[in-house]
Design a protein around this motif. Structure first.
Motif, PDB file in Angstrom:
ATOM      1  N   UNK A  26      39.454  44.129  47.205  1.00 32.30           N
ATOM      2  CA  UNK A  26      40.173  44.412  46.003  1.00 32.30           C
ATOM      3  C   UNK A  26      41.551  43.954  45.997  1.00 32.30           C
ATOM      4  N   UNK A  27      41.999  44.109  44.683  1.00 37.61           N
ATOM      5  CA  UNK A  27      43.522  43.839  44.219  1.00 37.61           C
ATOM      6  C   UNK A  27      43.513  44.741  43.499  1.00 37.61           C
ATOM      7  N   UNK A  28      44.441  45.803  43.566  1.00 33.59           N
ATOM      8  CA  UNK A  28      44.387  46.864  42.291  1.00 33.59           C
ATOM      9  C   UNK A  28      45.321  46.577  41.461  1.00 33.59           C
ATOM     10  N   UNK A  63      48.681  44.543  49.525  1.00 32.44           N
ATOM     11  CA  UNK A  63      47.757  44.996  48.254  1.00 32.44           C
ATOM     12  C   UNK A  63      46.333  44.745  48.515  1.00 32.44           C
ATOM     13  N   UNK A  64      46.007  43.827  49.580  1.00 30.72           N
ATOM     14  CA  UNK A  64      44.708  43.461  49.549  1.00 30.72           C
ATOM     15  C   UNK A  64      43.903  44.697  50.290  1.00 30.72           C
ATOM     16  N   UNK A  65      42.727  45.313  49.583  1.00 29.73           N
ATOM     17  CA  UNK A  65      42.071  46.304  49.974  1.00 29.73           C
ATOM     18  C   UNK A  65      40.529  45.725  50.610  1.00 29.73           C
ATOM     19  N   UNK A  97      41.359  50.024  37.272  1.00 28.24           N
ATOM     20  CA  UNK A  97      41.845  50.149  38.660  1.00 28.24           C
ATOM     21  C   UNK A  97      41.934  48.474  39.170  1.00 28.24           C
ATOM     22  N   UNK A  98      41.194  47.634  38.746  1.00 30.28           N
ATOM     23  CA  UNK A  98      41.058  46.485  39.807  1.00 30.28           C
ATOM     24  C   UNK A  98      41.592  45.294  39.063  1.00 30.28           C
ATOM     25  N   UNK A  99      42.669  44.634  39.558  1.00 29.90           N
ATOM     26  CA  UNK A  99      43.079  43.426  39.033  1.00 29.90           C
ATOM     27  C   UNK A  99      42.067  42.267  39.278  1.00 29.90           C
ATOM     28  N   UNK A 100      41.364  42.252  40.456  1.00 31.51           N
ATOM     29  CA  UNK A 100      40.410  41.444  41.093  1.00 31.51           C
ATOM     30  C   UNK A 100      39.490  41.969  42.253  1.00 31.51           C
ATOM     31  N   UNK A 101      38.331  41.607  42.337  1.00 24.71           N
ATOM     32  CA  UNK A 101      37.605  41.940  43.479  1.00 24.71           C
ATOM     33  C   UNK A 101      36.379  41.095  43.655  1.00 24.71           C
TER      34      UNK A 101
END
Length: 125
Positions: A26-28, A63-65, A97-101
């Motif tokens: 994810x990126x939040x 910021x990458x989860x 919550x997520x910009x992308x995943x």
């Protein structure tokens, strides 16, 4: 040289294959209100899924989860995917919550581990 963390940190142990893993990357967004509480609740819920083997988490400074969940079989993974609270959290994640995943699901065919033993020796698993 960076300091080692004070709490013990270890990856989920290797399991006898085959088993499944779900890799959620994810990126939040900036708006994370309610995220921590929901994340803690989901971590408790997934432990009740028969066949859940464990979970690893990592976060990069940029910021990458990454969260990797391990499941004994496809039925366990399907049960988790179908959980009503998990599905509600997925919807909120997309909305807030997520910009992308990305989600990758894979069948593990080989697995092994390593743990350094006391006094610099090695213990392998």
């Amino acid at each position: 040289m960076s300091e080692l963390p004070t709490a013990p940190v270890a990856p989920v142990a290797a399991h006898e294959p085959p088993y499944y893993m779900a890799v959620f990357t994810t990126v939040r967004t900036q708006d994370q209100s309610g995220y921590s509480e929901t994340d803690a609740r989901l971590e408790q819920l997934v432990k009740d899924v028969p066949g859940f083997l464990g979970m690893d988490h990592a976060q990069t400074p940029g910021g990458l989860g990454i969260t990797v969940g391990y499941f004994r079989d496809a039925d366990a993974l399907t049960e988790w995917r179908s959980n009503a609270e998990h599905r509600a959290a997925q919807q909120r994640g997309r909305a807030q919550w997520y910009q992308s995943y990305t989600l990758h699901v894979a069948k593990v065919e080989r697995s092994h581990g390593f743990t350094r033993g006391p006094a610099g020796g090695a213990a392998s698993g």
